[in-house]
Design a protein around this motif. Structure first.
Motif, mmCIF file in Angstrom:
data_model
loop_
_atom_site.group_PDB
_atom_site.id
_atom_site.type_symbol
_atom_site.label_atom_id
_atom_site.label_comp_id
_atom_site.label_asym_id
_atom_site.label_seq_id
_atom_site.Cartn_x
_atom_site.Cartn_y
_atom_site.Cartn_z
ATOM 1 N N GLU A 170 -14.088 11.308 4.143
ATOM 2 C CA GLU A 170 -13.482 9.998 3.820
ATOM 3 C C GLU A 170 -14.267 9.436 2.458
ATOM 4 N N ASN A 171 -13.303 9.181 1.875
ATOM 5 C CA ASN A 171 -13.648 8.800 0.393
ATOM 6 C C ASN A 171 -13.095 7.536 0.156
ATOM 7 N N ALA A 172 -13.795 6.573 -0.120
ATOM 8 C CA ALA A 172 -13.283 5.108 -0.401
ATOM 9 C C ALA A 172 -13.692 4.585 -1.952
ATOM 10 N N ARG A 173 -12.768 4.359 -2.765
ATOM 11 C CA ARG A 173 -13.340 3.761 -4.025
ATOM 12 C C ARG A 173 -12.547 2.507 -4.308
ATOM 13 N N MET A 175 0.755 -1.438 -0.022
ATOM 14 C CA MET A 175 0.095 0.067 0.174
ATOM 15 C C MET A 175 0.782 1.107 -0.012
ATOM 16 N N LYS A 176 0.304 2.167 -0.723
ATOM 17 C CA LYS A 176 1.120 3.483 -0.781
ATOM 18 C C LYS A 176 0.314 4.569 0.192
ATOM 19 N N THR A 177 1.021 5.107 0.751
ATOM 20 C CA THR A 177 0.586 6.307 1.682
ATOM 21 C C THR A 177 1.084 7.697 1.403
ATOM 22 N N TYR A 178 0.153 8.746 1.028
ATOM 23 C CA TYR A 178 0.393 9.920 0.698
ATOM 24 C C TYR A 178 0.100 11.032 1.482
ATOM 25 N N GLN A 194 -8.586 10.209 1.096
ATOM 26 C CA GLN A 194 -8.935 9.207 0.017
ATOM 27 C C GLN A 194 -8.172 7.971 0.109
ATOM 28 N N GLU A 195 -9.034 6.907 -0.122
ATOM 29 C CA GLU A 195 -8.569 5.347 -0.047
ATOM 30 C C GLU A 195 -8.962 4.815 -1.493
ATOM 31 N N LEU A 196 -7.962 3.974 -2.031
ATOM 32 C CA LEU A 196 -8.295 3.295 -3.335
ATOM 33 C C LEU A 196 -8.088 1.943 -3.142
ATOM 34 N N PHE A 197 -9.312 0.997 -3.340
ATOM 35 C CA PHE A 197 -8.820 -0.496 -2.950
ATOM 36 C C PHE A 197 -8.971 -1.218 -4.485
ATOM 37 N N HIS A 198 -8.390 -2.218 -4.414
ATOM 38 C CA HIS A 198 -8.046 -3.216 -5.564
ATOM 39 C C HIS A 198 -8.461 -4.421 -5.122
ATOM 40 N N LEU A 199 -9.526 -5.165 -5.744
ATOM 41 C CA LEU A 199 -10.001 -6.388 -5.343
ATOM 42 C C LEU A 199 -9.970 -6.396 -3.813
ATOM 43 N N GLY A 200 -10.715 -5.391 -2.998
ATOM 44 C CA GLY A 200 -10.884 -5.393 -1.784
ATOM 45 C C GLY A 200 -9.609 -5.140 -0.909
ATOM 46 N N VAL A 201 -8.442 -4.952 -1.582
ATOM 47 C CA VAL A 201 -7.222 -4.588 -0.722
ATOM 48 C C VAL A 201 -6.739 -3.048 -0.909
ATOM 49 N N LYS A 202 -6.636 -2.260 0.032
ATOM 50 C CA LYS A 202 -6.403 -1.152 0.256
ATOM 51 C C LYS A 202 -4.699 -0.860 -0.480
ATOM 52 N N THR A 203 -4.806 -0.083 -1.707
ATOM 53 C CA THR A 203 -3.811 -0.032 -2.437
ATOM 54 C C THR A 203 -3.090 1.451 -2.209
ATOM 55 N N TYR A 204 -3.943 2.394 -2.011
ATOM 56 C CA TYR A 204 -3.504 3.861 -1.768
ATOM 57 C C TYR A 204 -4.304 4.483 -0.537
ATOM 58 N N ASP A 205 -3.531 5.212 0.330
ATOM 59 C CA ASP A 205 -4.127 5.975 1.347
ATOM 60 C C ASP A 205 -3.607 7.554 1.299
ATOM 61 N N VAL A 206 -4.398 8.268 0.668
ATOM 62 C CA VAL A 206 -3.995 9.786 0.311
ATOM 63 C C VAL A 206 -4.876 10.745 1.299
ATOM 64 N N GLN A 207 -4.089 11.533 1.765
ATOM 65 C CA GLN A 207 -4.635 12.739 2.621
ATOM 66 C C GLN A 207 -4.206 14.147 2.002
ATOM 67 N N VAL A 208 -5.084 14.786 1.999
ATOM 68 C CA VAL A 208 -4.923 16.443 1.316
ATOM 69 C C VAL A 208 -5.590 17.309 1.862
ATOM 70 N N THR A 209 -4.958 18.413 2.094
ATOM 71 C CA THR A 209 -5.587 19.789 2.396
ATOM 72 C C THR A 209 -6.381 20.151 1.234
#
Length: 183
Positions: free
Chosen positions: A177-180, A1-4, A109-124
């Motif tokens: 909280e945005n999950a895609r 997982m990538k975190t930004y 923002q969170e991005l999931f691929h096949l049920g696994v979280k791949t990105y966790d992004v926080q932005v102002t």
């Protein structure tokens, strides 16, 4: 997982905290009145100094691809920054109100691929100044790739931010909280 983490850093948060109790004298931008959208820069003139709020493109990994991402930054300025638009003067919009509180709007923002979280992004996404007269002034970066900054005046401005359906108040900050699911 990538975190930004593209939220304001501790130094920026300390600068903003220092503005509580100061007078918001005016806003300098390429707009002539509020509400408005300005291109890339707005100056916040206070009794404690001038600050430039910018939304400028930087290349960053954004959900797996190198993208042009507009980054929100705040830094001390001279109070006479030029417009980023050619042949455009900056206009001074008077405010003359004390800043009682400052809210930072962050988006998670969170991005999931096949049920696994791949990105966790926080932005102002924005700043809201709560003024002594009960009014509010907000500065919002509407979308990740836009250099436009929306400036609004009124109350309650948290509801003006997009999207507001998933927002939750957490102290002086509002977080979405945005999950895609990536398919």
């Amino acid at each position: 997982m990538k975190t930004y983490d593209m939220r304001f850093d501790a130094e920026t948060m300390a600068m903003l905290q220092n503005l509580k109790g100061s007078v918001l004298k005016s806003i300098r931008s390429d707009a002539e009145a509020l509400p408005s959208s300005v291109y890339g820069i707005a100056e916040i003139i206070t009794s404690r100094g001038a600050y430039a709020l910018t939304s400028i493109i930087e290349v960053a990994d954004y959900f797996g691809a190198l993208e042009d991402v507009a980054m929100f930054r705040l830094f001390p300025s001279t109070g006479n920054m030029p417009s980023r638009l050619m042949n455009t003067d900056m206009t001074n919009i008077p405010v003359e109100e004390m800043i009682q509180e400052i809210q930072i709007v962050n988006e998670h923002q969170e991005l999931f691929h096949l049920g696994v979280k791949t990105y966790d992004v926080q932005v102002t996404r924005g700043i809201i100044f709560l003024l002594q007269n009960g009014g509010e002034i907000s500065f919002e970066k509407n979308i990740w790739f836009s250099e436009m900054i929306s400036i609004h005046k009124g109350t309650p401005l948290t509801n003006q931010f997009i999207p507001s359906a998933n927002s939750k108040k957490t102290g002086p900050m509002t977080t979405w909280e945005n999950a895609r699911e990536k398919r």
